[in-house]
Every structure is written in structure tokens, then in C-alpha cells.
Design a protein around this motif. Structure first.
Motif, PDB file in Angstrom:
ATOM      1  N   HIS C  12       5.505   1.065   8.445  1.00  0.00           N
ATOM      2  CA  HIS C  12       4.330   1.947   8.497  1.00  0.00           C
ATOM      3  C   HIS C  12       3.027   1.141   8.580  1.00  0.00           C
ATOM      4  O   HIS C  12       1.994   1.580   8.062  1.00  0.00           O
ATOM      5  CB  HIS C  12       4.347   2.951   7.335  1.00  0.00           C
ATOM      6  CG  HIS C  12       4.308   2.351   5.955  1.00  0.00           C
ATOM      7  ND1 HIS C  12       4.939   2.930   4.875  1.00  0.00           N
ATOM      8  CD2 HIS C  12       3.703   1.241   5.464  1.00  0.00           C
ATOM      9  CE1 HIS C  12       4.717   2.191   3.801  1.00  0.00           C
ATOM     10  NE2 HIS C  12       3.957   1.179   4.132  1.00  0.00           N
ATOM     11  N   ASN C  57       4.672   4.815   0.315  1.00  0.00           N
ATOM     12  CA  ASN C  57       3.779   4.453  -0.784  1.00  0.00           C
ATOM     13  C   ASN C  57       2.338   4.548  -0.316  1.00  0.00           C
ATOM     14  O   ASN C  57       2.024   4.280   0.844  1.00  0.00           O
ATOM     15  CB  ASN C  57       4.052   3.022  -1.273  1.00  0.00           C
ATOM     16  CG  ASN C  57       3.675   1.963  -0.248  1.00  0.00           C
ATOM     17  OD1 ASN C  57       4.327   1.858   0.784  1.00  0.00           O
ATOM     18  ND2 ASN C  57       2.618   1.198  -0.516  1.00  0.00           N
ATOM     19  N   HIS C  59      -1.541   3.181  -0.492  1.00  0.00           N
ATOM     20  CA  HIS C  59      -2.099   1.830  -0.524  1.00  0.00           C
ATOM     21  C   HIS C  59      -3.538   1.873  -1.026  1.00  0.00           C
ATOM     22  O   HIS C  59      -4.477   1.650  -0.277  1.00  0.00           O
ATOM     23  CB  HIS C  59      -2.064   1.203   0.872  1.00  0.00           C
ATOM     24  CG  HIS C  59      -0.704   1.180   1.507  1.00  0.00           C
ATOM     25  ND1 HIS C  59      -0.111   2.291   2.044  1.00  0.00           N
ATOM     26  CD2 HIS C  59       0.185   0.169   1.686  1.00  0.00           C
ATOM     27  CE1 HIS C  59       1.073   1.970   2.532  1.00  0.00           C
ATOM     28  NE2 HIS C  59       1.280   0.704   2.330  1.00  0.00           N
ATOM     29  N   GLU C 241       8.782  -3.078  -0.076  1.00  0.00           N
ATOM     30  CA  GLU C 241       8.712  -1.700   0.433  1.00  0.00           C
ATOM     31  C   GLU C 241      10.051  -1.199   0.963  1.00  0.00           C
ATOM     32  O   GLU C 241      10.302   0.005   0.996  1.00  0.00           O
ATOM     33  CB  GLU C 241       7.691  -1.613   1.583  1.00  0.00           C
ATOM     34  CG  GLU C 241       6.244  -1.721   1.169  1.00  0.00           C
ATOM     35  CD  GLU C 241       5.311  -1.559   2.361  1.00  0.00           C
ATOM     36  OE1 GLU C 241       4.147  -1.236   2.125  1.00  0.00           O
ATOM     37  OE2 GLU C 241       5.736  -1.747   3.518  1.00  0.00           O
TER      38      GLU C 241
HETATM   39 FE    FE Z   1       3.017  -0.237   3.041  1.00  0.00          FE
END
Ligand code: FE
Ligand code: FE
Lengths: 284, 117, 284, 117
Positions: C12, C57, C59, C241
């Protein structure tokens, strides 16, 4: 190594704090409750812990509804007293124990508990009232650092009673794994039976409360197996707070000694109780 | 344990309530600072305009329709903050919810609380 | 009943989104990556799900450091696109699926996952880039509702890889328990190897990535048993991740069919990959 | 798995870092609105005064001392927002962290990335 030396279960009704803050504890309405605290308070004053882990729920003060953790543990160095709508209670700022708190988070996450880490937290009556029940005259400072451990009890789905009891067991393991020699007290707060809203507002169930008060010592597994619906039906929509006592209980040994308890109705709309346990087998 | 408790006469605040009552609860949660309380009391209607409330929610806030506030998604702990700015007690609300006067509700509590079912 | 029909694992990286937003996908730097997406995109366009559960997630955009959930599931009706410091990406607002989201929270909490409930959430590149990888030209609206499921991967202690895999299994059970006939796709995002800071910044480990890319299909249990230290040492501090791919994998059946995959270095500082799986045994 | 990973040349941001770096991270997290970015760039020193930073943290922010920002508790994702207001890329930071020029860092990435250990 650190150890859990005693556990306190206590209601955290705001009016109990207000009665102390306004010096009304000797009035007829309040005197029976505070008289009931005396024995426990004396014992606790002789057994000041190095750290307290205080299990409680926030009441729309520090935790909004935009992000509701099931379990949150607070790792900050200090916690201001919340303004809940009538100004902050006149009690000292609470100091945390960041090192132990971090250790607890690490152990609990490794132990498959999905803890939310709170680094900034204002503490409301759910937290400060139990501290006042424990220690009525803090002066400028509470007797020891306190680590907040928050449980969602106000938005369904609350954690199950079984999960709370399991969290307590993991908390006990985590405390015992801390390398420093610390005496840790664990507080489980909330309850007993009460319901604030709806047609059943004012509900008190002394039979359920007495059962809970007994089994929290002798058969916590039975309490852990009760459904949310049982807690809410028997103890009221806010009586489900009692699942937080199971976190305290889980952190203690299988056999514990009851030092003192008391039960009083009403503290405003609530059945107020206290139960104090030393973490040793009875008679030993 | 997978279903929401269904207990007559009892609100079990859930995620759907939180969604529906978001504006009520958000407004009430701002009442934890003296500045916001003062601003609210100075001009309640204007204060309400800052929150994306339905007309029914707005009316319930302005008229202190405590039952409707809960029926429209308010959480009791949030709604209680609105009562607090009015200096109303939890016993007052208990009376409203149960159809009793505040005095009778207090008396019932002092007599050991209400046995419900 | 609802079912998990396919699963997408994808990096991502913000620059992948920026390349699309700035129409640079045909430039030499980016063309190999986007060429690699083509087959998967064509297949996904033929298999539009009714709902996506997107594991990612945040950031430092919607989730600060004051309250860091290990796992959070978002139940709102819509999610605005976050301003991460350079203005929001020019992509549509994301619509959620509050009913399914609520069901998932209730099932997961009953299943002993301590989910944080997010009711308000702005979604950052971790969320919108995978949607763009899936569906490059959304026009005014994404093809279906999307439920955000957030994992803490940026503050130690992250959940273990094993816990993420277990969460995926519970997520699969929860989806299959939903009474409506919905086809659900699950996205696991992040990775592959990369490290943004420190002397090892720029780390890429194609050997580890290839191992992971293979075993995510055939032996996810092996990946679930790797320690955080292994992920960070082998795949970099941000390569951890990849534990989020295990949530996706856990939600799928034991035997799954690989539709497409691709691997490309670099997408800015990262090894970018995609792996698309249909939720059926190979050859059936 | 009970101990924090210890990998040379690698930051593993943890709860203690979050505590020590709170002011850095808080400042950086405000840079997600255009108004705050403008205010920061207009008077950086004044902006810093709104956060409870140590002198070293303040200096690291003002001087864009990227390594110190991380050493003093900054999280890379927060610190990156400071680079973003400067229109600096992640590759620029990568060069700083590894002692390379931005161009060399980019070239290393295009050559397949850095093998580290
Ligand atoms: Fe990330
Ligand atoms: Fe309470």
C-alpha cells in the motif's frame, strides 16, 4: 519479582467521591457506607503497595464513542483528573508507572490480549473514587503510582465475563514476570447492581449481589461463565460493571483470604460494596 | 452469548445506537469544559447548530426530553452531562424514566431500591 | 449466508497511489508494476464483491499515539479520505457497511478478540492505495462498501503474526455467520520488505519476500509462527506490515487458488507485490 | 516473543519512545491540515512553543535533524510529515539515514534495493 499482594473490589459511584469532597461522610445518608469502609481502610493503610493496577471504565469523559477500546492500558507518567461536567474532583493528579505499564502491555499482547495503549488519559470518577475509597485523605499526592486498565462496559458488545477473568489471569502472570520486587495491589471497580435508565431505573438486586460477593472469592469461574444478558437482567444495565471485579480476581491466586467486606444501599442509584482480599490462602 | 441482551425496560447501548445518536453524544461530550458549558447555556439553539442533529434530536436536546434522548441514540453517560449543566441529579432522571417524582424515586432507593422482575 | 469469495494481498505504498493520481503509470519507473497488476485487475473486475473487508494500518493520520489500538474495526457509514500532509488523494469517499461491521465486532469480541470499535475514521494511503490497486478508475464511487480493519504495526508491541492469523480465522467465521447472502473479499495490505529509517534504510530482501509469497498460500502456519524479530530483521522495520496478509489468509479456506501475483522493486523505498487468491481448492 | 526486537541499524518504535517523543510526534501530527502547515511554515519557532519539547527536540525540529528526531522519540511516520511540508521525499530521508546522496539512494533502490546483513 513483582507480586500481587492484595485485591480490592469497590463500587465507583460518583456521589461517594462527592460525599468525601463535600465532607458529608458523617451525615445519616452516608455514614453507614463509610463506617463499612473503616476496617478495610485501616488494613490497607498498613499495607501500602508499591503500585496499584486499577481496573475501571471511563464514563464518556476521556474515551469518546469515536474510538472505543475493549481493553486499554495507560502508560503515561501522569494522569490529570477529568472534568466530567461539574469541574474536576479536588484530588491529586495521579502518577503512573510507565515501566511496569509497558511491561504489562508487552506481556498481555504476547499473551494474545489485544490491548489498546493509552498514552494520554484524564481519569474520571470510575478511577478516582476507588482511590478515595482506598485512601480518603491523600493530601498533595496519592500514596503510590497507579496504572489505569480500562474496560469497555458501556457499549455492547462488552467483553464477556470469561474474557475479563482470563485477562485478569494474564495480568497476574505479567505482574509476576516483572523483574523488580514490587508489591502490586489490583483494584476491580464498578457495580454492584444498578441501572440508571429505562423503566427499570433504580433496580437493586441484593440476592444477586450477595451471590456475586460470595463467589468472587470462592467460585469466580461460576461468575465468569455468566452471560452478558444475565448480568444485565439480574444486576441492571450498569451492573454489568461487575465483570471488572473478575479482572482483579483473575490476577490473584486460586485461594485468597477475605479481609473485609461491606454492602450498602443506596449510594445514589446504586448498591455500593467493597470487598478486600489478601493474596494468600485462608489460615496460612 | 452472541446476541445482544434483550431485557424489557432496559437500554443496552450498542454500535447502532452510537451511529444513530452520534450528534447527541458528541454535543454532550463537549460539555466537559467550562467554556463549552457556558457557550451552550448562553445560546442552546446556536450550539445545536454545530452538530449534525435530526430535528427530533435537536428538539429532544432543547426540551430536555430525557427519554427521547435515549431513544434517539443517546448514551446515558453522555446524556447525563446535559442533566449536569442543568444541575439535575441522577435521581431526578430516575424519576423521569420510571414515572415517579424525584422524591418518590429517592425514597424508593432509600427503602432498598426497586425490585424489577 | 455470507462467504469469503476472494482475497487480495497488496502493498500500500503511497507513491503507488500518487503514480495513479498523477497519471504516471506508463512511465518507465512505474510501468512494470502496473503491468504486473493487469491480470489480477481484470479478474477482480469480473468478480466485484458485495463488500470488502480491508486490513491495513494507519500511518499517523487518523490514529495518533495517544490511543493505539492493537485491532480496530470501523463501523461508520462513510470514511473521508485523510489529508496526510499533502492534501487528500483525489479518490472518492469510502462507504462502509455498518450492519456487517457491527456483526463482525460482535462475533469477534465473543470470540475473545479485544476489538476497538472505530466510529469515525479518515482513511489514509494504507487503505486507499489498495482500493486503487484493485479498481484504478472509480469515478465518483468505489464499486462496493468497504469495512476498515486496522492493525497496529507501527508501535511495539505489534500483535504477533500468530495472533493476526488467528484473527483472520475468527474473521472468516464471523463473515460466514452473517445471515445475508454477501460475497465478501478480504484485502491484506502492506509490505513487502522495506525499511524507512536507520542505517538499514532501503533494505530489500527478495529471498524472504519470495518465501513469504509462496507460503502465504501453501503454509501460512509457518509464517504465523515467525517472531516479530524475524519479520523486522528479514523484511525491515516496516516489512512487519506483512503480518496483515495473514489476517486475510486466515479468513480464507485451507486450500485456495492463486489467480495472479506480481513482485516489483522498487516502489519508492519498498518491494511492492500483489497476490490474488480465489477461495476454492486448486483445480476444483 | 516477549522481548523487543533488537536489530542493528533499525528503529523499533516502542511505548517508551512514544513517551519520550510525545511532543515531536504531536507537533508532526498537526501538520495534516493546510492551516497548521501554513502556520508552521510562517513561524516555526513560535509553532514549536505550543509543544512541550526539550531543547534538543526543538533544535532537531527547527534544523530538520532527521536522525536526532528519531533518536529523540520521533516515529518515522510522524517525522515524515515534517519532511512533507519541506517537499522532501522518502528517498531524501533514506539518503540521510544511510549517508548517501539522494541520487545514490534512488539508484540503489532501482538496482534492487539494499541488501542489509
Ligand atoms: Fe504501511
Ligand atoms: Fe461506572
Amino acid at each position: 519479582m513483582a507480586e500481587v499482594t492484595w485485591g480490592l473490589a469497590t463500587s465507583h459511584v460518583p456521589s461517594i467521591g462527592a460525599a468525601m469532597d463535600n465532607r458529608r461522610t458523617q451525615e445519616p445518608y452516608w455514614k453507614p457506607l463509610f463506617d463499612g469502609y473503616r476496617q478495610a481502610r485501616d488494613w490497607m493503610a498498613d499495607h501500602t503497595p508499591d503500585v496499584i493496577v486499577l481496573v475501571y471504565n471511563d464514563h464518556a469523559n476521556a474515551i469518546g464513542l469515536d474510538l472505543v477500546p475493549t481493553f486499554a492500558l495507560a502508560t503515561a507518567a501522569s494522569f490529570p483528573v477529568a472534568d466530567e461536567g461539574w469541574g474536576p474532583r479536588p484530588v491529586p493528579t495521579v502518577y503512573g508507572h510507565p515501566e511496569l505499564a509497558q511491561h504489562l502491555v508487552e506481556c498481555l499482547v504476547d499473551d494474545a490480549f489485544d490491548i489498546t495503549v493509552a498514552h494520554r488519559l484524564a481519569v474520571d470518577h470510575g478511577f478516582t473514587v476507588p482511590l478515595s475509597v482506598y485512601h480518603p485523605d491523600p493530601g498533595d499526592a496519592w500514596p503510590c503510582p497507579v496504572i489505569p486498565l480500562l474496560v469497555n462496559v458501556i457499549q455492547y458488545p462488552q467483553p464477556t465475563a470469561a474474557r475479563c477473568y482470563d485477562l485478569g489471569k494474564a495480568l497476574g502472570r505479567a505482574i509476576r514476570a516483572y523483574p523488580e520486587d514490587l508489591k502490586v495491589a489490583v483494584f476491580g471497580t464498578g457495580g454492584m447492581s444498578h441501572q440508571l435508565a429505562g423503566e427499570r431505573a433504580g433496580l437493586i438486586n441484593p440476592v444477586f449481589d450477595a451471590m456475586f460477593m460470595s463467589k468472587i472469592q470462592s467460585d469466580p469461574q461460576a461468575l465468569a461463565s455468566l452471560s452478558r444478558e444475565t448480568y444485565i437482567r439480574e444486576a441492571g444495565s450498569e451492573g454489568i460493571e461487575m465483570i471488572m471485579w473478575l479482572v482483579m480476581r483473575g490476577a490473584m491466586d486460586e485461594d485468597i483470604t477475605r479481609i473485609s467486606d461491606t454492602y450498602h444501599v443506596p449510594a445514589s442509584n446504586t448498591a455500593a460494596a467493597l470487598a478486600l482480599f489478601e493474596n494468600r490462602a485462608p489460615g496460612r | 452469548m452472541t446476541t445482544k441482551p434483550d431485557v424489557p425496560g432496559t437500554y443496552v447501548f450498542d454500535i447502532a445506537d452510537s451511529r444513530h445518536g452520534h450528534a447527541i453524544n458528541e454535543l454532550c461530550s463537549t460539555l466537559t469544559t467550562p467554556a463549552h458549558r457556558a457557550r451552550f447555556l448562553a445560546d442552546e439553539a446556536d450550539y445545536c447548530d454545530h452538530f449534525d442533529m435530526t430535528p427530533a434530536q435537536r428538539t429532544a436536546v432543547l426540551q430536555r426530553d430525557w427519554r427521547s434522548l435515549l431513544d434517539l441514540g443517546g448514551s446515558i453517560f453522555h446524556v447525563l452531562k446535559l442533566a449536569t449543566v442543568d444541575k439535575l441529579s441522577m435521581q431526578h432522571l430516575g424519576g423521569v424514566f420510571t414515572g415517579m417524582t424525584t422524591e418518590d424515586f429517592i425514597a424508593a432507593m432509600r427503602a432498598g431500591g426497586r425490585r424489577c422482575g
